[in-house]
Design an enzyme around this catalytic site. Sequence first.
Site, PDB file in Angstrom:
ATOM      1  N   HIS A   1      10.242  -3.235   3.107  1.00 33.66           N
ATOM      2  CA  HIS A   1      10.143  -3.556   1.574  1.00 33.66           C
ATOM      3  C   HIS A   1      10.414  -3.965   1.036  1.00 33.66           C
ATOM      4  O   HIS A   1      10.580  -4.377   0.236  1.00 33.66           O
ATOM      5  CB  HIS A   1       8.621  -2.595   1.861  1.00 33.66           C
TER       6      HIS A   1
ATOM      7  N   ASN B   1       4.239   3.675   0.915  1.00 30.67           N
ATOM      8  CA  ASN B   1       5.192   3.759   2.303  1.00 30.67           C
ATOM      9  C   ASN B   1       5.657   3.415   2.099  1.00 30.67           C
ATOM     10  O   ASN B   1       5.998   2.973   3.633  1.00 30.67           O
ATOM     11  CB  ASN B   1       4.249   4.454   2.810  1.00 30.67           C
TER      12      ASN B   1
ATOM     13  N   LEU C   1       9.313  -2.710  12.005  1.00 29.48           N
ATOM     14  CA  LEU C   1       8.841  -1.621  10.376  1.00 29.48           C
ATOM     15  C   LEU C   1       7.505  -1.977  10.613  1.00 29.48           C
ATOM     16  O   LEU C   1       7.004  -2.422   9.643  1.00 29.48           O
ATOM     17  CB  LEU C   1       9.905  -1.910   9.927  1.00 29.48           C
TER      18      LEU C   1
ATOM     19  N   MET D   1       1.240  -0.960   0.018  1.00 31.65           N
ATOM     20  CA  MET D   1       0.094  -0.094   0.174  1.00 31.65           C
ATOM     21  C   MET D   1       0.947   1.363   0.350  1.00 31.65           C
ATOM     22  O   MET D   1       0.835   2.107   0.441  1.00 31.65           O
ATOM     23  CB  MET D   1      -0.456  -0.099   0.994  1.00 31.65           C
TER      24      MET D   1
HETATM   25  O1  PAF Z   1      -0.024  -6.120   3.676  1.00 30.39           O
HETATM   26  C1  PAF Z   1      -0.304  -5.183   2.965  1.00 30.39           C
HETATM   27  O2  PAF Z   1       0.446  -4.302   2.830  1.00 30.39           O
HETATM   28  C2  PAF Z   1      -1.586  -4.705   2.422  1.00 30.39           C
HETATM   29  O3  PAF Z   1      -2.566  -5.287   3.114  1.00 30.39           O
HETATM   30  C3  PAF Z   1      -1.632  -5.981   0.743  1.00 30.39           C
HETATM   31  C4  PAF Z   1      -1.501  -7.610   1.076  1.00 30.39           C
HETATM   32  C5  PAF Z   1      -0.519  -5.083  -0.271  1.00 30.39           C
HETATM   33  C6  PAF Z   1      -3.168  -5.796   0.510  1.00 30.39           C
HETATM   34  O4  PAF Z   1      -3.372  -4.271   0.154  1.00 30.39           O
END
Ligand code: PAF
Length: 251
Positions: free
Chosen positions: A37, A32, A184, A30
């Site tokens: 990530h 940010n 995080l 999502m």
């Molecule tokens: O973990 C997340 O950021 C969200 O739940 C995902 C898997 C991108 C689904 O919107």
Amino acid sequence: MTQIIRDLTTWQTFRNKIPQASSLGFVPTMGNLHAGHASLLRQSVQENTQTVLSIFVNPTQFNDQNDLAHYPRTEEQDVAMARDLKVDAVLIPSVDLMYPQGYRYQVQENNISQYLEGEMRPGHFSGMLTVVLKLLQLVRATHAYFGEKDYQQLLLVQGLVQDFFIDTKIMACPIVRMPEGLPLSSRNSRLSAEDLKQASVFSKILQQHLPIPEIKQQLTEQGFTVEYVEEKFNRRLGAVKFKNVRLIDNV
Ligand code: PAF
């Protein structure tokens, strides 16, 4: 070169050009983006011929509209990270493209989505599973990367691909923590540096080899509002509120 794709026709063209034999790694987010990530993206780039990152703030998984309104949107920085990490494509669809018929069809799971996070956040897991199903169908990845921080989410997505015969391998990736120990999370950016230090006590307490009532008591004494601490799936999972920010962890 990193290609930024906002419409689904362009995406399908990009996808159809990828040869059958090569692997495509997918990191759904999502936005940010933080170091957690980055570690998923690095692993995907290392393990696959190509990698796609999606950035989509999914409205249906927010049980709290205020949370959705304040969700940090940092597209420029996120795209810069993708470029640095040599991600091949960033898919940034609009809500209208992802929900062409509104929220007409929904994925409802009737077991583990009903407790812990599911109980605290009504509707969250249906929204999450619905968008993940849509994204997996669109991206047709060979591998999709999910962090263990959202442990229930990971288990639910694993169940989803099995039950709906989706040909994508779900890759579970270990939690990335701050030096102080807190996982995080995009929500951490709502806390000051000083508050983050205090918030990290949550993870330290959760990791202690103590019975659950004592863990809960210590958390309360340290100023956390405990939502749950439970042992399930061979883990201890916890959720607390600290200065109005929701924190989750599992060990
Ligand atoms: O973990 C997340 O950021 C969200 O739940 C995902 C898997 C991108 C689904 O919107």
